[in-house]
Design a protein around this motif. Sequence first.
Motif, short mmCIF file in Angstrom:
data_model
loop_
_atom_site.label_atom_id
_atom_site.label_comp_id
_atom_site.label_asym_id
_atom_site.label_seq_id
_atom_site.Cartn_x
_atom_site.Cartn_y
_atom_site.Cartn_z
N THR A 1 0.81 -1.21 0.00
CA THR A 1 0.00 0.00 0.00
C THR A 1 0.85 1.28 0.00
OG1 THR A 1 -1.80 -1.07 1.19
CG2 THR A 1 -1.67 1.31 1.34
N LYS A 2 0.54 2.17 -0.93
CA LYS A 2 1.14 3.50 -0.92
C LYS A 2 0.03 4.49 -0.54
CE LYS A 2 4.84 2.38 -4.10
NZ LYS A 2 5.60 2.71 -5.31
N PRO A 3 0.10 5.04 0.67
CA PRO A 3 -1.02 5.85 1.19
C PRO A 3 -1.32 7.06 0.32
CG PRO A 3 0.60 5.36 2.91
CD PRO A 3 1.22 4.97 1.61
N HIS A 4 -2.56 7.48 0.32
CA HIS A 4 -2.94 8.66 -0.46
C HIS A 4 -2.32 9.93 0.10
CE1 HIS A 4 -5.68 6.98 -3.45
NE2 HIS A 4 -6.08 6.14 -2.52
N TRP A 5 -1.93 9.93 1.38
CA TRP A 5 -1.24 11.11 1.89
C TRP A 5 0.19 11.21 1.34
CZ3 TRP A 5 3.10 9.46 4.26
CH2 TRP A 5 3.09 8.26 5.00
N LEU A 6 0.67 10.11 0.77
CA LEU A 6 2.02 10.10 0.20
C LEU A 6 2.01 10.35 -1.30
CD1 LEU A 6 5.09 9.46 0.65
CD2 LEU A 6 4.52 7.09 0.02
N ALA A 7 1.03 9.76 -2.00
CA ALA A 7 1.11 9.74 -3.47
C ALA A 7 -0.24 9.98 -4.13
CB ALA A 7 1.65 8.38 -3.91
N ARG A 8 -0.17 10.58 -5.32
CA ARG A 8 -1.33 10.68 -6.19
C ARG A 8 -1.30 9.48 -7.13
NH1 ARG A 8 1.06 15.74 -5.77
NH2 ARG A 8 -0.29 17.39 -4.93
N HIS A 9 -2.13 8.52 -6.87
CA HIS A 9 -2.05 7.24 -7.58
C HIS A 9 -2.19 7.39 -9.09
CE1 HIS A 9 -2.97 4.46 -3.91
NE2 HIS A 9 -1.92 5.20 -3.74
N GLN A 10 -3.00 8.32 -9.53
CA GLN A 10 -3.23 8.47 -10.96
C GLN A 10 -2.00 9.01 -11.69
OE1 GLN A 10 -4.40 10.41 -8.62
NE2 GLN A 10 -4.66 12.53 -9.28
#
Length: 346
Positions: free
Chosen positions: A5-14
Amino acid sequence: MGSYTKPHWLARHQRMRALDGSWWRPERDVLAEAKRDAALLSIYEQEKAGLDLITDGEAQRAAYDRHFLTSLGGIDTTTPVLKAASSIEISSKRSALPEIEEYLSYSQLKPRVISEIKWTGSVTVDELHFAKLHTMRPVKVTVVGPLTLANQVSDHFYNDEETLLLELARALNLEMKALQAAGADLLQVDEPHFHARLTTARKYGKKALEVLVEGISVPVTTHVCYGYALVHQEKTKSPTYPEVLEILSECPTTAISLEYEQPKHDPALLRYCGQKHVVLGLLDLARKDVETPEHIARRISDALEIVPVERLHPSSDCGMWFLPRALAFGKIRSLVNGTEIIKASL
């Protein structure tokens, strides 16, 4: 598993494939700390779930493949060219979600090879050191394969497919040697394009892997899959997948890591892995629920009819970076519990 998991607070998945750094959310002055914190969470949850082999979850990387472009001279990332995405980067049934469309658009921007490719220094040794500092368990590091990395560039220098592949393999070999010297317990080569570019794999795949692992004495696994479940929501058994495994079975690596659960493969497929160790994908990452330990145990039990227990290693199908944390943890915990059911029966 590889990525976690790469948290949304870390990365913009798109924006996973963006070349401008816009993947990362934290401000520059706290970004390094945020990456390390995400890696710590990943290591902690893998240990809590009971995994035997740990990664840092690839939390300090953006794309598993483009991450390695920063270690190579001769490649211009500032003026990419538009190039049609490969079959593994697009879905046969594309999602209508705007963020997936944005992800796919970034996939078509390719850095240019403009001069001789040279390895300029490791981008993963520091990640390995950090992981080894925070776990007592064996640590695996993933490295992109030359066929897959070649798909992430537009060649304006060599103008010859084989030469490009072998030069990338030589550069990545130096990355692997650096990781070996730094104490990696196992190296995994991510080569999904062995499947997506089968014609190329037939011609040059074995030769490229031979160059890649020259001088490497730690175990090496080659991972080949159908592509991220984030984009490829529906997968059916590929008629070419057995041939891919057969080619890999003749390459100088220790193990083959294959996608098994989401395409609903059956044990007969595993015969194509020859005498290699088999890292068996048992987690369907398109499913929004957790596989039961009993289901995983049944799948392992069936696979043991083909692959002996000392060569079978339960794993996830592919990278898990886009999954919510609770779902990802539930899946790897179930993987461990299902494996324990089999161990108790042996």
